[in-house]
Design a protein around this motif. Structure first.
Motif, PDB file in Angstrom:
ATOM      1  N   ASP A   6       0.981  -1.207   0.025  1.00  0.00           N
ATOM      2  CA  ASP A   6       0.048  -0.043  -0.031  1.00  0.00           C
ATOM      3  C   ASP A   6       0.909   1.277   0.045  1.00  0.00           C
ATOM      4  OD1 ASP A   6      -2.442  -1.451   0.072  1.00  0.00           O
ATOM      5  OD2 ASP A   6      -2.127  -1.573   2.238  1.00  0.00           O
ATOM      6  N   TYR A   7       1.024   2.045  -0.934  1.00  0.00           N
ATOM      7  CA  TYR A   7       1.707   3.201  -1.316  1.00  0.00           C
ATOM      8  C   TYR A   7       0.910   4.526  -0.931  1.00  0.00           C
ATOM      9  CZ  TYR A   7       4.706   0.245  -4.060  1.00  0.00           C
ATOM     10  OH  TYR A   7       5.563  -0.999  -4.441  1.00  0.00           O
ATOM     11  N   GLY A   8       1.748   5.558  -0.638  1.00  0.00           N
ATOM     12  CA  GLY A   8       1.377   6.713  -0.318  1.00  0.00           C
ATOM     13  C   GLY A   8       2.304   7.935  -0.861  1.00  0.00           C
ATOM     14  N   PRO A   9       2.063   8.964  -0.716  1.00  0.00           N
ATOM     15  CA  PRO A   9       2.885  10.100  -1.138  1.00  0.00           C
ATOM     16  C   PRO A   9       4.028  10.307  -0.769  1.00  0.00           C
ATOM     17  CG  PRO A   9       0.835  10.915  -0.031  1.00  0.00           C
ATOM     18  CD  PRO A   9       0.777   9.504  -0.184  1.00  0.00           C
ATOM     19  N   ARG A  10       4.563   9.594   0.424  1.00  0.00           N
ATOM     20  CA  ARG A  10       5.886   9.624   1.171  1.00  0.00           C
ATOM     21  C   ARG A  10       6.710   8.602   0.811  1.00  0.00           C
ATOM     22  NH1 ARG A  10       6.396  14.166   3.435  1.00  0.00           N
ATOM     23  NH2 ARG A  10       4.653  15.413   4.600  1.00  0.00           N
ATOM     24  N   ASP A  11       6.313   7.560  -0.178  1.00  0.00           N
ATOM     25  CA  ASP A  11       6.798   6.432  -0.404  1.00  0.00           C
ATOM     26  C   ASP A  11       7.484   6.628  -1.998  1.00  0.00           C
ATOM     27  OD1 ASP A  11       6.191   4.676   1.725  1.00  0.00           O
ATOM     28  OD2 ASP A  11       4.338   4.357   0.610  1.00  0.00           O
ATOM     29  N   ALA A 114      21.930   2.394  -6.457  1.00  0.00           N
ATOM     30  CA  ALA A 114      21.313   3.717  -7.044  1.00  0.00           C
ATOM     31  C   ALA A 114      21.655   4.940  -6.293  1.00  0.00           C
ATOM     32  CB  ALA A 114      19.909   3.449  -7.175  1.00  0.00           C
ATOM     33  N   PHE A 115      22.065   4.944  -5.092  1.00  0.00           N
ATOM     34  CA  PHE A 115      22.463   5.913  -4.509  1.00  0.00           C
ATOM     35  C   PHE A 115      23.830   6.520  -4.662  1.00  0.00           C
ATOM     36  CE2 PHE A 115      18.849   4.161  -2.178  1.00  0.00           C
ATOM     37  CZ  PHE A 115      18.010   5.419  -2.025  1.00  0.00           C
ATOM     38  N   ASP A 116      24.764   5.555  -5.176  1.00  0.00           N
ATOM     39  CA  ASP A 116      26.271   6.042  -5.187  1.00  0.00           C
ATOM     40  C   ASP A 116      26.522   6.926  -6.533  1.00  0.00           C
ATOM     41  OD1 ASP A 116      28.920   5.720  -4.853  1.00  0.00           O
ATOM     42  OD2 ASP A 116      28.934   3.554  -5.489  1.00  0.00           O
ATOM     43  N   GLY A 117      26.725   8.052  -5.850  1.00  0.00           N
ATOM     44  CA  GLY A 117      27.189   9.410  -6.743  1.00  0.00           C
ATOM     45  C   GLY A 117      26.307   9.788  -7.674  1.00  0.00           C
ATOM     46  N   THR A 118      24.952   9.304  -7.142  1.00  0.00           N
ATOM     47  CA  THR A 118      23.783  10.224  -8.161  1.00  0.00           C
ATOM     48  C   THR A 118      23.136  11.018  -7.361  1.00  0.00           C
ATOM     49  OG1 THR A 118      22.257   8.497  -6.997  1.00  0.00           O
ATOM     50  CG2 THR A 118      23.168   7.688  -8.898  1.00  0.00           C
ATOM     51  N   GLY A 119      22.960  11.405  -6.085  1.00  0.00           N
ATOM     52  CA  GLY A 119      22.373  12.649  -5.503  1.00  0.00           C
ATOM     53  C   GLY A 119      21.077  11.944  -5.129  1.00  0.00           C
ATOM     54  N   LEU A 120      20.733  10.693  -5.307  1.00  0.00           N
ATOM     55  CA  LEU A 120      19.201  10.298  -5.056  1.00  0.00           C
ATOM     56  C   LEU A 120      18.895  10.538  -3.556  1.00  0.00           C
ATOM     57  CD1 LEU A 120      16.897   8.845  -6.163  1.00  0.00           C
ATOM     58  CD2 LEU A 120      17.816   6.648  -5.700  1.00  0.00           C
ATOM     59  N   ALA A 121      19.703  10.152  -2.600  1.00  0.00           N
ATOM     60  CA  ALA A 121      19.233  10.359  -1.486  1.00  0.00           C
ATOM     61  C   ALA A 121      18.745  12.003  -0.945  1.00  0.00           C
ATOM     62  CB  ALA A 121      20.196   9.964  -0.245  1.00  0.00           C
ATOM     63  N   GLY A 122      19.696  12.901  -1.509  1.00  0.00           N
ATOM     64  CA  GLY A 122      19.101  14.205  -1.379  1.00  0.00           C
ATOM     65  C   GLY A 122      17.943  14.540  -1.840  1.00  0.00           C
ATOM     66  N   LEU A 124      15.550  12.644  -2.714  1.00  0.00           N
ATOM     67  CA  LEU A 124      14.328  12.000  -1.873  1.00  0.00           C
ATOM     68  C   LEU A 124      13.978  12.583  -0.897  1.00  0.00           C
ATOM     69  CD1 LEU A 124      15.145   8.016  -2.596  1.00  0.00           C
ATOM     70  CD2 LEU A 124      13.342   9.681  -3.767  1.00  0.00           C
ATOM     71  N   LYS A 125      14.983  12.901  -0.096  1.00  0.00           N
ATOM     72  CA  LYS A 125      14.612  13.989   1.257  1.00  0.00           C
ATOM     73  C   LYS A 125      14.055  15.360   0.996  1.00  0.00           C
ATOM     74  CE  LYS A 125      18.192  11.435   3.826  1.00  0.00           C
ATOM     75  NZ  LYS A 125      19.398  11.531   4.722  1.00  0.00           N
ATOM     76  N   GLU A 126      14.536  15.908  -0.109  1.00  0.00           N
ATOM     77  CA  GLU A 126      13.882  17.088  -0.691  1.00  0.00           C
ATOM     78  C   GLU A 126      12.529  16.928  -0.905  1.00  0.00           C
ATOM     79  OE1 GLU A 126      14.529  19.372  -4.713  1.00  0.00           O
ATOM     80  OE2 GLU A 126      16.591  19.237  -3.502  1.00  0.00           O
ATOM     81  N   LYS A 127      12.108  15.806  -1.513  1.00  0.00           N
ATOM     82  CA  LYS A 127      10.708  15.425  -1.923  1.00  0.00           C
ATOM     83  C   LYS A 127       9.856  14.882  -0.728  1.00  0.00           C
ATOM     84  CE  LYS A 127      10.845  16.704  -6.121  1.00  0.00           C
ATOM     85  NZ  LYS A 127      10.105  17.803  -6.613  1.00  0.00           N
ATOM     86  N   GLY A 128      10.591  14.713   0.540  1.00  0.00           N
ATOM     87  CA  GLY A 128       9.687  14.384   1.527  1.00  0.00           C
ATOM     88  C   GLY A 128       9.518  12.883   1.813  1.00  0.00           C
ATOM     89  N   ILE A 129      10.142  12.222   0.920  1.00  0.00           N
ATOM     90  CA  ILE A 129      10.230  10.749   0.754  1.00  0.00           C
ATOM     91  C   ILE A 129      10.580  10.098   2.224  1.00  0.00           C
ATOM     92  CG2 ILE A 129      11.033   8.610  -0.143  1.00  0.00           C
ATOM     93  CD1 ILE A 129       8.757   9.999  -1.735  1.00  0.00           C
ATOM     94  N   GLU A 130       9.867   9.173   2.629  1.00  0.00           N
ATOM     95  CA  GLU A 130      10.269   8.514   3.791  1.00  0.00           C
ATOM     96  C   GLU A 130      10.673   7.129   4.112  1.00  0.00           C
ATOM     97  OE1 GLU A 130       7.112   9.343   6.673  1.00  0.00           O
ATOM     98  OE2 GLU A 130       7.428  11.569   6.688  1.00  0.00           O
ATOM     99  N   ARG A 131       9.960   6.254   2.901  1.00  0.00           N
ATOM    100  CA  ARG A 131      10.038   4.898   2.979  1.00  0.00           C
ATOM    101  C   ARG A 131      10.415   4.684   1.294  1.00  0.00           C
ATOM    102  NH1 ARG A 131       5.428   0.418   3.314  1.00  0.00           N
ATOM    103  NH2 ARG A 131       4.683   1.852   1.918  1.00  0.00           N
TER     104      ARG A 131
END
Length: 188
Positions: A6-11, A114-122, A124-131
């Motif tokens: 079950d997905y939501g907007p923080r996923d 997918a996080f290695d050198g791509t800036g993905l973590a930042g 996702l955090k900027e977009k409010g992703i929690e999971r």
């Protein structure tokens, strides 16, 4: 097929490396890789309907990438930029809203997560992703690195085990223990 989550907007649903070279007939095929597509498509549809982010990572190697055997690396030539082998599986339900993340693009550095050198973590955090919900190829290589990196970045992390396949199936139990030890949820 119906979705497992079950997905939501923080996923964010993160589909790892569902590329032609990692599916049957590819340069570095994972047995059963192509068979994951219908289940992954069900997850993509459920995530899309719930307003979750959908991300597809891909190996996107230059011609003479350091990971290739002829350069002393462990892998045969695979997922070379702009080739059919690097393309996403043709039946994967990616649309124009899917965020595509390219990794291992430098000649002299490899990247499995997918996080290695791509800036993905930042991002996702900027977009409010929690999971982050993760599936794809290969469970014991790039999926493994991505699950562990998602946990290291502080995200609640869920691995969809039935929608991930390993290069070495015997490695799966050890990977699952490692994921659980890192605090990731593993759904069979």
């Amino acid at each position: 097929m119906t979705a497992q989550v079950d997905y939501g907007p923080r996923d964010a649903l993160l589909v790892v490396d569902m590329q032609n070279d990692f599916c049957e007939g590819g340069a570095l095929a994972v047995e059963g890789g192509g068979g994951l597509v219908p289940g992954i498509n069900a997850e993509i549809d459920a995530a899309r309907q719930a307003g979750a982010l959908i991300i597809a990572s891909r190996d996107w190697h230059p011609i003479d990438h350091i990971s290739f055997e002829h350069r002393g690396g462990p892998w045969p030539v695979h997922c070379v930029q702009d080739t059919e082998g690097a393309a996403f599986h043709p039946d994967l339900a990616l649309d124009d809203t899917t965020i595509r993340v390219s990794k291992a693009t430098a000649f002299d550095a490899d990247a499995y997560s997918a996080f290695d050198g791509t800036g993905l973590a930042g991002y996702l955090k900027e977009k409010g992703i929690e999971r982050v919900v993760i599936c794809g190829l290969a469970l014991d290589v790039c999926v493994r690195a991505t699950v562990l990196a998602a946990r290291d970045a502080g995200f609640a992390t869920l691995l969809l085990g039935q929608l991930s396949a390993a290069v070495e199936p015997d490695a799966v139990p050890d990977c699952r223990r490692e994921f659980e030890d890192a605090g990731a949820e593993v759904r069979a």
